[in-house]
Enzyme design. Structure first.
Site, PDB file in Angstrom:
ATOM      1  N   ARG A  58       0.797  -1.226   0.000  1.00  0.00           N
ATOM      2  CA  ARG A  58       0.000   0.000   0.000  1.00  0.00           C
ATOM      3  C   ARG A  58       0.824   1.269   0.000  1.00  0.00           C
ATOM      4  O   ARG A  58       0.563   2.207  -0.751  1.00  0.00           O
ATOM      5  CB  ARG A  58      -0.935   0.045   1.219  1.00  0.00           C
ATOM      6  CG  ARG A  58      -2.190  -0.763   1.073  1.00  0.00           C
ATOM      7  CD  ARG A  58      -2.654  -1.272   2.420  1.00  0.00           C
ATOM      8  NE  ARG A  58      -1.703  -2.265   2.881  1.00  0.00           N
ATOM      9  CZ  ARG A  58      -1.756  -3.548   2.531  1.00  0.00           C
ATOM     10  NH1 ARG A  58      -2.754  -3.976   1.819  1.00  0.00           N
ATOM     11  NH2 ARG A  58      -0.842  -4.410   2.930  1.00  0.00           N
ATOM     12  N   THR A  59       1.814   1.331   0.889  1.00  0.00           N
ATOM     13  CA  THR A  59       2.546   2.594   1.040  1.00  0.00           C
ATOM     14  C   THR A  59       3.258   2.934  -0.262  1.00  0.00           C
ATOM     15  O   THR A  59       3.156   4.058  -0.775  1.00  0.00           O
ATOM     16  CB  THR A  59       3.553   2.488   2.213  1.00  0.00           C
ATOM     17  OG1 THR A  59       2.834   2.092   3.383  1.00  0.00           O
ATOM     18  CG2 THR A  59       4.237   3.819   2.465  1.00  0.00           C
ATOM     19  N   LYS A  86      25.743  -6.466  -3.595  1.00  0.00           N
ATOM     20  CA  LYS A  86      27.205  -6.487  -3.760  1.00  0.00           C
ATOM     21  C   LYS A  86      27.904  -5.977  -2.505  1.00  0.00           C
ATOM     22  O   LYS A  86      29.111  -5.811  -2.483  1.00  0.00           O
ATOM     23  CB  LYS A  86      27.610  -5.593  -4.935  1.00  0.00           C
ATOM     24  CG  LYS A  86      26.970  -5.944  -6.257  1.00  0.00           C
ATOM     25  CD  LYS A  86      27.471  -4.964  -7.325  1.00  0.00           C
ATOM     26  CE  LYS A  86      26.680  -5.100  -8.604  1.00  0.00           C
ATOM     27  NZ  LYS A  86      27.025  -4.039  -9.559  1.00  0.00           N
ATOM     28  N   ARG A 108      11.729   3.704   3.088  1.00  0.00           N
ATOM     29  CA  ARG A 108      11.314   2.706   4.104  1.00  0.00           C
ATOM     30  C   ARG A 108      12.539   1.877   4.464  1.00  0.00           C
ATOM     31  O   ARG A 108      13.249   1.408   3.583  1.00  0.00           O
ATOM     32  CB  ARG A 108      10.220   1.787   3.566  1.00  0.00           C
ATOM     33  CG  ARG A 108      10.013   0.589   4.501  1.00  0.00           C
ATOM     34  CD  ARG A 108       8.767  -0.162   4.228  1.00  0.00           C
ATOM     35  NE  ARG A 108       7.586   0.617   4.589  1.00  0.00           N
ATOM     36  CZ  ARG A 108       6.346   0.142   4.567  1.00  0.00           C
ATOM     37  NH1 ARG A 108       6.124  -1.110   4.198  1.00  0.00           N
ATOM     38  NH2 ARG A 108       5.322   0.895   4.895  1.00  0.00           N
ATOM     39  N   HIS A 136       5.634   5.508  11.444  1.00  0.00           N
ATOM     40  CA  HIS A 136       5.094   5.463  10.087  1.00  0.00           C
ATOM     41  C   HIS A 136       4.167   6.684   9.961  1.00  0.00           C
ATOM     42  O   HIS A 136       2.942   6.545   9.946  1.00  0.00           O
ATOM     43  CB  HIS A 136       4.338   4.145   9.905  1.00  0.00           C
ATOM     44  CG  HIS A 136       4.036   3.779   8.494  1.00  0.00           C
ATOM     45  ND1 HIS A 136       4.178   4.663   7.437  1.00  0.00           N
ATOM     46  CD2 HIS A 136       3.597   2.611   7.945  1.00  0.00           C
ATOM     47  CE1 HIS A 136       3.835   4.054   6.313  1.00  0.00           C
ATOM     48  NE2 HIS A 136       3.479   2.805   6.595  1.00  0.00           N
TER      49      HIS A 136
HETATM   50  N1  ASP Z   1       1.695  -1.820   6.611  1.00  0.00           N
HETATM   51  C1  ASP Z   1       1.935  -1.368   7.970  1.00  0.00           C
HETATM   52  C2  ASP Z   1       3.409  -1.054   8.171  1.00  0.00           C
HETATM   53  O1  ASP Z   1       4.154  -0.985   7.224  1.00  0.00           O
HETATM   54  C3  ASP Z   1       1.400  -2.306   8.983  1.00  0.00           C
HETATM   55  C4  ASP Z   1       2.036  -3.672   9.030  1.00  0.00           C
HETATM   56  O2  ASP Z   1       2.922  -3.994   8.238  1.00  0.00           O
HETATM   57  O3  ASP Z   1       1.586  -4.441   9.870  1.00  0.00           O
HETATM   58  O4  ASP Z   1       3.804  -0.834   9.297  1.00  0.00           O
END
Ligand code: ASP
Length: 311
Positions: A58-59, A86, A108, A136
């Site tokens: 999703r993100t 590498k 991320r 987050h």
């Molecule tokens: N998608 C959310 C996160 O990246 C929640 C999860 O992964 O549980 O933190």
């Protein structure tokens, strides 16, 4: 008017209520514009790099879709087929990506604090898209947007945040963002080994009312507007045997919600992905908002990109 132009978004603690409310107004406008015109071209000539060193559905996709709908360009760094294999470090990787002069980098990372660590020497504005168990902030933005648009308010809300509050990063950021609003009550509902971290309590102390509970059944008779369920963060548990012992230790389904709340079932949210903690029997209930919540990520992230780029 508050301006996020050129700013890094590292922690939900740094956002002000005015900034958040302004973003939500922009998100509403962009939602309407996307529905009317499909894509816009206001971000023409702007480039966003998505650098995800941890899995995401999703993100990442909502950030990429948001930039595409704004008319900008997305360049994706794919960790699995990069020079990380590498032996290149993630610090060098970010230095290289920044050297190509993108207008935004969305990061991320599994290391808590990584975005804050690199932000001082990265030229591009950085958006933290999740750093380990820590935070987050853009998830919190879309979570509170969903609460606000579903309930028509944020002030005065009673929310139960349930599940893996210790190793999850969404409960911390959500608590921080809610603490910018007035008269908030948070019930932290988790088995003891997964209860909310000390540092989160410290950061919201005096700003929200909170209670620590071990079981969802303890909510019976309490006013609850929202239940926010989270999955057990299997990949972050210090010992894999913990997963087997905690698996199934908390869970909601439609029958339990009816038993506890009768005709007054709260809205149900979840950052997703879900595993066993949120039964599919909840999906047909009108209170199930998690798919809408995921969709809202597109509008809120588009608004954030627009504001950071000063468009
Ligand atoms: N998608 C959310 C996160 O990246 C929640 C999860 O992964 O549980 O933190």
């Amino acid at each position: 008017m508050p301006s996020l132009k050129g700013k890094d978004i590292i922690s939900a603690l740094e956002l002000t209520r005015e900034e958040v409310e302004h973003l939500y107004k922009v998100a509403d406008e962009l939602k309407q514009a996307f529905e009317a015109f499909g894509s816009l071209d206001i971000a023409r000539n702007k480039v966003m790099i998505t650098a995800f060193f941890e899995p995401s559905t999703r993100t990442k996709i909502s950030f990429q879709m948001a930039m595409a709908r704004l008319g900008g360009t997305v360049v994706d760094f794919l960790a699995s087929v990069s020079s990380l294999a590498k032996g290149e470090t993630d610090y060098d990787t970010i230095r290289i990506l920044d050297g190509y002069d993108p207008d935004i980098i969305v990061i991320r990372q599994k290391k808590p604090g990584f975005p804050a660590e690199v932000a001082p020497w990265v030229k591009a504005p950085i958006i933290n898209a999740g750093d380990g168990y820590n935070e987050h902030p853009t998830q919190a933005l879309l979570d509170v947007y969903t609460i606000s648009r579903e309930l028509g308010k944020v002030d005065g809300v009673h929310i139960a945040i349930m599940g893996d509050l210790k190793y999850g990063r969404t409960p911390s950021s959500l608590s921080y963002l809610l603490s910018k609003f007035n008269d908030i009550t948070i019930y932290y509902v988790a088995p003891e080994p997964l209860q909310i971290r000390e540092e989160v309590i410290k950061n919201v102390e005096g700003k929200v009312r909170y209670e620590l509970l071990n079981d969802i059944r303890e909510l019976r008779g309490k006013p609850v507007d929202v239940i926010y369920v989270t999955r057990l963060q299997k990949e972050r548990l210090p010992d894999p045997s913990m997963y087997e012992s905690l698996k199934g230790s908390y869970r909601i389904d439609a029958a339990l919600l009816k038993e506890l709340f009768g005709d007054n079932i709260p809205i149900i949210m979840h950052p997703l992905p879900r595993t066993w903690e949120l039964d599919t029997s909840v999906d047909p209930l009108p209170q199930a908002k998690y798919f809408q919540q995921a969709k809202n990520g597109l509008y809120v992230r588009a608004a954030l990109i627009k504001e950071i780029l000063g468009l």
